[in-house]
Design a protein around this motif. Structure first.
Motif, PDB file in Angstrom:
ATOM      1  N   ASP A 193       0.853  -1.192   0.000  1.00  0.00           N
ATOM      2  CA  ASP A 193       0.000   0.000   0.000  1.00  0.00           C
ATOM      3  C   ASP A 193       0.890   1.244   0.000  1.00  0.00           C
ATOM      4  OD1 ASP A 193      -1.671   2.165   0.703  1.00  0.00           O
ATOM      5  OD2 ASP A 193      -3.060   0.822   1.744  1.00  0.00           O
ATOM      6  N   GLU A 194       0.856   2.001  -1.082  1.00  0.00           N
ATOM      7  CA  GLU A 194       1.742   3.153  -1.233  1.00  0.00           C
ATOM      8  C   GLU A 194       1.499   4.232  -0.177  1.00  0.00           C
ATOM      9  OE1 GLU A 194       4.322   3.653  -2.937  1.00  0.00           O
ATOM     10  OE2 GLU A 194       4.294   1.928  -4.301  1.00  0.00           O
ATOM     11  N   ARG A 195       0.316   4.272   0.402  1.00  0.00           N
ATOM     12  CA  ARG A 195       0.045   5.280   1.428  1.00  0.00           C
ATOM     13  C   ARG A 195       0.938   5.058   2.641  1.00  0.00           C
ATOM     14  NH1 ARG A 195      -6.127   4.267   2.397  1.00  0.00           N
ATOM     15  NH2 ARG A 195      -5.254   2.155   2.364  1.00  0.00           N
ATOM     16  N   TYR A 196       1.076   3.806   3.061  1.00  0.00           N
ATOM     17  CA  TYR A 196       1.931   3.500   4.209  1.00  0.00           C
ATOM     18  C   TYR A 196       3.399   3.724   3.867  1.00  0.00           C
ATOM     19  CZ  TYR A 196      -1.961   1.506   6.812  1.00  0.00           C
ATOM     20  OH  TYR A 196      -3.141   1.342   7.496  1.00  0.00           O
ATOM     21  N   ILE A 197       3.786   3.389   2.649  1.00  0.00           N
ATOM     22  CA  ILE A 197       5.176   3.549   2.240  1.00  0.00           C
ATOM     23  C   ILE A 197       5.547   5.034   2.187  1.00  0.00           C
ATOM     24  CG2 ILE A 197       6.828   3.169   0.358  1.00  0.00           C
ATOM     25  CD1 ILE A 197       5.162   0.612  -0.315  1.00  0.00           C
ATOM     26  N   ALA A 198       4.635   5.852   1.669  1.00  0.00           N
ATOM     27  CA  ALA A 198       4.881   7.297   1.618  1.00  0.00           C
ATOM     28  C   ALA A 198       4.962   7.881   3.029  1.00  0.00           C
ATOM     29  CB  ALA A 198       3.778   7.981   0.819  1.00  0.00           C
ATOM     30  N   GLU A 199       4.081   7.432   3.911  1.00  0.00           N
ATOM     31  CA  GLU A 199       4.117   7.909   5.291  1.00  0.00           C
ATOM     32  C   GLU A 199       5.394   7.464   5.984  1.00  0.00           C
ATOM     33  OE1 GLU A 199       1.780   9.937   7.465  1.00  0.00           O
ATOM     34  OE2 GLU A 199       1.984  10.505   5.349  1.00  0.00           O
ATOM     35  N   CYS A 200       5.862   6.285   5.639  1.00  0.00           N
ATOM     36  CA  CYS A 200       7.113   5.785   6.206  1.00  0.00           C
ATOM     37  C   CYS A 200       8.253   6.747   5.886  1.00  0.00           C
ATOM     38  CB  CYS A 200       7.416   4.394   5.650  1.00  0.00           C
ATOM     39  SG  CYS A 200       9.006   3.717   6.198  1.00  0.00           S
ATOM     40  N   ARG A 201       8.360   7.135   4.627  1.00  0.00           N
ATOM     41  CA  ARG A 201       9.421   8.070   4.227  1.00  0.00           C
ATOM     42  C   ARG A 201       9.263   9.416   4.949  1.00  0.00           C
ATOM     43  NH1 ARG A 201       8.032   5.959  -0.991  1.00  0.00           N
ATOM     44  NH2 ARG A 201       9.655   4.563  -1.770  1.00  0.00           N
ATOM     45  N   ARG A 202       8.042   9.929   4.984  1.00  0.00           N
ATOM     46  CA  ARG A 202       7.811  11.233   5.592  1.00  0.00           C
ATOM     47  C   ARG A 202       8.177  11.228   7.068  1.00  0.00           C
ATOM     48  NH1 ARG A 202       4.433  13.793   8.687  1.00  0.00           N
ATOM     49  NH2 ARG A 202       3.084  11.981   9.002  1.00  0.00           N
ATOM     50  N   ILE A 203       7.751  10.201   7.777  1.00  0.00           N
ATOM     51  CA  ILE A 203       8.013  10.117   9.215  1.00  0.00           C
ATOM     52  C   ILE A 203       9.506   9.981   9.484  1.00  0.00           C
ATOM     53  CG2 ILE A 203       7.693   8.670  11.262  1.00  0.00           C
ATOM     54  CD1 ILE A 203       4.859   8.075  10.175  1.00  0.00           C
ATOM     55  N   LEU A 204      10.200   9.171   8.701  1.00  0.00           N
ATOM     56  CA  LEU A 204      11.637   9.005   8.903  1.00  0.00           C
ATOM     57  C   LEU A 204      12.382  10.306   8.652  1.00  0.00           C
ATOM     58  CD1 LEU A 204      12.391   5.481   7.370  1.00  0.00           C
ATOM     59  CD2 LEU A 204      11.800   6.092   9.710  1.00  0.00           C
ATOM     60  N   HIS A 205      12.014  11.024   7.590  1.00  0.00           N
ATOM     61  CA  HIS A 205      12.640  12.314   7.308  1.00  0.00           C
ATOM     62  C   HIS A 205      12.437  13.272   8.490  1.00  0.00           C
ATOM     63  CE1 HIS A 205      12.383  11.853   2.625  1.00  0.00           C
ATOM     64  NE2 HIS A 205      13.210  10.991   3.195  1.00  0.00           N
ATOM     65  N   SER A 206      11.206  13.348   8.965  1.00  0.00           N
ATOM     66  CA  SER A 206      10.876  14.282  10.039  1.00  0.00           C
ATOM     67  C   SER A 206      11.587  13.910  11.334  1.00  0.00           C
ATOM     68  CB  SER A 206       9.356  14.292  10.254  1.00  0.00           C
ATOM     69  OG  SER A 206       9.017  15.124  11.344  1.00  0.00           O
ATOM     70  N   TYR A 207      11.527  12.638  11.690  1.00  0.00           N
ATOM     71  CA  TYR A 207      12.102  12.190  12.961  1.00  0.00           C
ATOM     72  C   TYR A 207      13.616  12.367  12.977  1.00  0.00           C
ATOM     73  CZ  TYR A 207      13.621   9.195  16.761  1.00  0.00           C
ATOM     74  OH  TYR A 207      14.230   8.734  17.888  1.00  0.00           O
ATOM     75  N   LEU A 208      14.310  11.848  11.959  1.00  0.00           N
ATOM     76  CA  LEU A 208      15.761  11.946  11.965  1.00  0.00           C
ATOM     77  C   LEU A 208      16.206  13.389  11.740  1.00  0.00           C
ATOM     78  CD1 LEU A 208      18.317  10.327  12.345  1.00  0.00           C
ATOM     79  CD2 LEU A 208      18.438  10.010   9.864  1.00  0.00           C
ATOM     80  N   GLY A 209      15.439  14.149  10.942  1.00  0.00           N
ATOM     81  CA  GLY A 209      15.766  15.551  10.730  1.00  0.00           C
ATOM     82  C   GLY A 209      15.754  16.325  12.030  1.00  0.00           C
ATOM     83  N   GLU A 210      14.782  16.034  12.878  1.00  0.00           N
ATOM     84  CA  GLU A 210      14.699  16.704  14.182  1.00  0.00           C
ATOM     85  C   GLU A 210      15.912  16.361  15.027  1.00  0.00           C
ATOM     86  OE1 GLU A 210      11.760  16.780  18.109  1.00  0.00           O
ATOM     87  OE2 GLU A 210      11.025  16.036  16.179  1.00  0.00           O
ATOM     88  N   HIS A 211      16.320  15.090  15.011  1.00  0.00           N
ATOM     89  CA  HIS A 211      17.490  14.691  15.786  1.00  0.00           C
ATOM     90  C   HIS A 211      18.738  15.403  15.293  1.00  0.00           C
ATOM     91  CE1 HIS A 211      20.807  12.388  17.441  1.00  0.00           C
ATOM     92  NE2 HIS A 211      21.240  12.261  16.203  1.00  0.00           N
ATOM     93  N   LEU A 212      18.943  15.422  13.986  1.00  0.00           N
ATOM     94  CA  LEU A 212      20.150  16.025  13.430  1.00  0.00           C
ATOM     95  C   LEU A 212      20.175  17.534  13.658  1.00  0.00           C
ATOM     96  CD1 LEU A 212      20.534  14.009  10.106  1.00  0.00           C
ATOM     97  CD2 LEU A 212      21.766  13.711  12.258  1.00  0.00           C
ATOM     98  N   ALA A 213      19.005  18.176  13.589  1.00  0.00           N
ATOM     99  CA  ALA A 213      18.937  19.608  13.854  1.00  0.00           C
ATOM    100  C   ALA A 213      19.317  19.899  15.314  1.00  0.00           C
ATOM    101  CB  ALA A 213      17.537  20.125  13.554  1.00  0.00           C
ATOM    102  N   THR A 214      18.828  19.049  16.217  1.00  0.00           N
ATOM    103  CA  THR A 214      19.155  19.221  17.638  1.00  0.00           C
ATOM    104  C   THR A 214      20.641  19.019  17.882  1.00  0.00           C
ATOM    105  OG1 THR A 214      16.950  18.460  18.304  1.00  0.00           O
ATOM    106  CG2 THR A 214      18.678  18.384  19.973  1.00  0.00           C
ATOM    107  N   ALA A 215      21.195  18.003  17.235  1.00  0.00           N
ATOM    108  CA  ALA A 215      22.621  17.720  17.382  1.00  0.00           C
ATOM    109  C   ALA A 215      23.464  18.880  16.839  1.00  0.00           C
ATOM    110  CB  ALA A 215      22.969  16.429  16.636  1.00  0.00           C
ATOM    111  N   GLU A 216      23.022  19.462  15.718  1.00  0.00           N
ATOM    112  CA  GLU A 216      23.749  20.578  15.139  1.00  0.00           C
ATOM    113  C   GLU A 216      23.681  21.800  16.049  1.00  0.00           C
ATOM    114  OE1 GLU A 216      23.792  23.260  11.039  1.00  0.00           O
ATOM    115  OE2 GLU A 216      22.629  21.392  11.129  1.00  0.00           O
ATOM    116  N   SER A 217      22.552  22.005  16.676  1.00  0.00           N
ATOM    117  CA  SER A 217      22.385  23.132  17.597  1.00  0.00           C
ATOM    118  C   SER A 217      23.307  22.973  18.806  1.00  0.00           C
ATOM    119  CB  SER A 217      20.933  23.238  18.066  1.00  0.00           C
ATOM    120  OG  SER A 217      20.075  23.536  16.995  1.00  0.00           O
ATOM    121  N   ARG A 218      23.400  21.760  19.334  1.00  0.00           N
ATOM    122  CA  ARG A 218      24.285  21.509  20.458  1.00  0.00           C
ATOM    123  C   ARG A 218      25.735  21.758  20.081  1.00  0.00           C
ATOM    124  NH1 ARG A 218      21.074  16.714  21.526  1.00  0.00           N
ATOM    125  NH2 ARG A 218      22.738  15.500  20.514  1.00  0.00           N
TER     126      ARG A 218
END
Length: 222
Positions: A193-218
């Protein structure tokens, strides 16, 4: 260092096999048994699979099955390990060919290959069964999965990101999320189901992006 090199580092041979195949004929016989088990898994019969059924499907004697595997659980474990190894090999090849320009593209490649393996590798759904391979001791209390540790090395070396415990933990979360959502995508739709696959990509981008942004700020604050 080319992307993809760490993905297949130190891959083990099949576990739970009584006699490790050292000759071409023996290796082909083992693969034939696992192919038979994969066909049973794809029919949704993994829970009821027996060693006798695997022998029958493979056109082999029950003695041949027991030569390699003590029981059905060992067969499933070996099938899972084969699927994992093939996924890593395919991912390493794709990363070396595509040369992702950033970590988001790298994650997309991981998802793309994982989805393609669901579609093309017999018995691949068994990859989500059993305990995930985890590091024994690398200083991380969370004991991230081996795959998360390998992804951390790829991202750290490819995109100038610090490979610390926080990154490995975040990628371990990404692995859990990604595997669950892709499995859900194929639970009712053989093509995924492409809906779940698309959400998978979106969530991973958002989650890891938040971590990397926090790490860069530190790092900037320091």
């Amino acid at each position: 260092m080319a992307l993809g090199q760490h993905i297949t580092d130190d891959d083990d041979t099949l576990a739970n096999v009584r006699t490790e195949p050292t000759q071409s004929r023996s290796s082909k016989r083992l693969d034939h048994l696992l192919d038979a088990a994969a066909a049973i898994v794809d029919e949704g019969e993994a829970e009821r699979m027996t060693t006798a059924e695997v022998a029958e499907r493979a056109g082999a004697s029950i003695g041949t099955v027991y030569r390699y595997f003590p029981d059905r659980l060992a067969i499933l474990a070996a099938l899972r390990q084969r699927a994992t190894r093939r996924f890593r090999q395919k991912l390493a090849e794709e990363l070396s060919i595509e040369h992702p320009e950033d970590w988001m593209s790298l994650l997309d490649t991981v998802v793309d290959v994982y989805v393609e393996m669901y579609r093309s590798e017999p018995g691949f759904s068994v990859i989500g069964a059993g305990n995930r391979e985890r590091v024994e001791d690398d200083g991380d209390e969370s004991r991230p999965s081996i795959f998360a540790v390998r992804l951390a090395r790829e991202i750290a070396e490819g995109f100038d990101v610090e490979n610390d415990a926080d990154l490995r933990f975040s990628l371990d979360i990404c692995v859990e999320i990604g595997e669950a959502l892709v499995a859900r995508a194929f639970a009712t739709d053989p093509a995924g189901d492409e809906r779940y696959i698309a959400e998978c990509r979106r969530i991973l981008h958002s989650y890891l992006g938040e971590h990397l942004a926090t790490a860069e700020s530190r790092a900037s604050a320091a």
